[in-house]
Design an enzyme around this catalytic site. Structure first.
Site, mmCIF file in Angstrom:
data_model
loop_
_atom_site.group_PDB
_atom_site.id
_atom_site.type_symbol
_atom_site.label_atom_id
_atom_site.label_comp_id
_atom_site.label_asym_id
_atom_site.label_seq_id
_atom_site.Cartn_x
_atom_site.Cartn_y
_atom_site.Cartn_z
ATOM 1 N N MET A 1 -11.911 -5.585 4.612
ATOM 2 C CA MET A 1 -11.112 -4.672 5.439
ATOM 3 C C MET A 1 -10.863 -5.319 6.797
ATOM 4 S SD MET A 1 -10.326 -2.095 3.636
ATOM 5 C CE MET A 1 -9.403 -1.317 4.966
ATOM 6 N N MET B 1 -8.477 8.448 -0.621
ATOM 7 C CA MET B 1 -9.342 8.840 0.508
ATOM 8 C C MET B 1 -9.809 10.277 0.338
ATOM 9 S SD MET B 1 -7.058 7.392 3.625
ATOM 10 C CE MET B 1 -6.586 5.681 3.717
ATOM 11 N N HIS C 1 -8.029 1.307 -4.544
ATOM 12 C CA HIS C 1 -9.014 1.169 -3.464
ATOM 13 C C HIS C 1 -9.631 2.539 -3.208
ATOM 14 C CE1 HIS C 1 -9.577 0.047 1.107
ATOM 15 N NE2 HIS C 1 -10.734 0.197 0.473
ATOM 16 N N SER D 1 0.845 -1.204 0.000
ATOM 17 C CA SER D 1 0.000 0.000 0.000
ATOM 18 C C SER D 1 0.873 1.245 0.000
ATOM 19 C CB SER D 1 -0.899 -0.001 1.238
ATOM 20 O OG SER D 1 -1.381 1.309 1.452
ATOM 21 N N MET E 1 -11.777 4.842 -1.295
ATOM 22 C CA MET E 1 -12.491 5.072 -0.032
ATOM 23 C C MET E 1 -13.106 6.458 -0.126
ATOM 24 S SD MET E 1 -9.613 3.384 2.416
ATOM 25 C CE MET E 1 -8.396 3.573 1.127
ATOM 26 N N HIS F 1 -1.039 -1.278 -4.386
ATOM 27 C CA HIS F 1 -2.316 -0.943 -3.765
ATOM 28 C C HIS F 1 -2.361 0.559 -3.531
ATOM 29 C CE1 HIS F 1 -5.965 -1.834 -1.466
ATOM 30 N NE2 HIS F 1 -5.553 -0.909 -0.607
ATOM 31 N N ASP G 1 -4.460 3.706 -2.204
ATOM 32 C CA ASP G 1 -5.546 4.092 -1.303
ATOM 33 C C ASP G 1 -5.969 5.528 -1.554
ATOM 34 O OD1 ASP G 1 -5.955 1.771 0.431
ATOM 35 O OD2 ASP G 1 -3.879 2.111 1.049
ATOM 36 N N ASP H 1 -7.068 -6.299 3.707
ATOM 37 C CA ASP H 1 -6.388 -5.004 3.780
ATOM 38 C C ASP H 1 -6.442 -4.426 5.191
ATOM 39 O OD1 ASP H 1 -5.343 -2.495 3.288
ATOM 40 O OD2 ASP H 1 -7.018 -1.805 2.043
HETATM 41 C C1 DX5 Z 1 -6.488 1.668 5.213
HETATM 42 C C2 DX5 Z 1 -5.947 1.349 3.840
HETATM 43 C C3 DX5 Z 1 -4.896 0.329 3.855
HETATM 44 C C4 DX5 Z 1 -3.667 0.711 4.640
HETATM 45 C C5 DX5 Z 1 -2.927 -0.525 5.002
HETATM 46 O O1 DX5 Z 1 -7.573 2.506 5.094
HETATM 47 O O2 DX5 Z 1 -6.987 0.900 3.005
HETATM 48 O O3 DX5 Z 1 -4.545 -0.064 2.534
HETATM 49 O O4 DX5 Z 1 -2.830 1.587 3.958
HETATM 50 O O5 DX5 Z 1 -1.856 -0.160 5.813
HETATM 51 P P1 DX5 Z 1 -1.302 -1.139 6.930
HETATM 52 O O6 DX5 Z 1 -0.825 -2.357 6.218
HETATM 53 O O7 DX5 Z 1 -0.224 -0.354 7.561
HETATM 54 O O8 DX5 Z 1 -2.447 -1.441 7.860
HETATM 55 ZN ZN ZN Z 2 -6.492 -0.057 1.039
#
Ligand code: DX5
Ligand code: ZN
Length: 215
Positions: A136, A36, A65, A7, A67, A32, A34, A174
């Protein structure tokens, strides 16, 4: 062998290209990514222009991903030559079936994600449509949180449904994945494990990727 998707949320944002190259060369299977929005989750990360800036550096496909609220409005921006999966959240989609089809219509594999408090039953009507289910194992929003062990029950449930119904989605997990729990993650039936802090927090990132994959 379990597939690993580092990630980028835990990467060095001041030198993102360097970290991307490093994990690609070290054997990451996906990047990956993320995204947000500060609404669906209480954090803002980065958007499509940052993702696109990596297109010529990344040598493995993107696992995006989202979010975010109103994902339909933004899906198109994340369709790049490197995009393998775009995953949206069940909790963020009023018309989940439509949003999944919107992703597939753009020639991208569609994933659906469920938060720790969301049961598998809420996505039962779309399991025949999706290419990926993202479980998740932390509440989304931040890297570095503790793995919620109960999530593995959902992985097993999804694996059983896949077998019973002859479906073919991949199962991804994840949040909080690390060297200590990766063997349980794999044993439960996870196909793709996301790891942020466990990868980028390591002294030797390259070695950590190999160690996580070789469980
Ligand atoms: C959380 C993200 C994850 C996160 C994982 O909202 O979707 O992808 O970055 O990070 P670790 O592996 O540190 O929990
Ligand atoms: Zn993620």
């Amino acid at each position: 062998m379990i597939k690993l998707a580092p990630s980028l949320l835990s990467a060095d944002f001041s030198d993102l290209g360097k970290d991307v190259k490093l994990v690609c060369d070290a054997g990451a299977d996906y990047l990956h990514i993320d995204v947000m929005d500060g609404h669906f989750v209480p954090n803002i990360s980065f958007g499509a222009c940052v993702v696109n800036s990596l297109n010529n550096i990344a040598t493995v496909p993107y696992d995006i991903h989202l979010m975010i609220e109103n994902p339909d409005q933004y899906i198109k921006e994340f369709v790049t030559e490197n995009t393998a999966y775009i995953t949206i959240h069940q909790e963020a989609c009023i018309h989940l079936n439509r949003t999944i089809n919107n992703i597939k219509d753009m020639g991208i594999k569609a994933g659906v994600s469920i938060n720790p408090a969301t049961p598998v039953s809420t996505i039962s009507e779309v399991l025949d449509l999706v290419d990926l289910v993202l479980v998740m194992s932390v509440n989304p929003g931040f890297g570095g949180q503790t793995f919620i062990e109960k999530s593995l029950k959902k992985v097993k449930e999804l694996k059983q449904i896949r077998e019973e119904k002859g479906l073919d989605y991949k199962i991804e997990i994840d949040g909080g994945v690390n060297l200590e729990n990766i063997s349980r993650v794999k044993a439960a039936g996870v196909d793709i494990a996301v790891a942020g802090s466990a990868v980028f927090g390591a002294n030797d990132i390259s070695k950590r990727i190999k160690d996580l994959k070789n469980v």
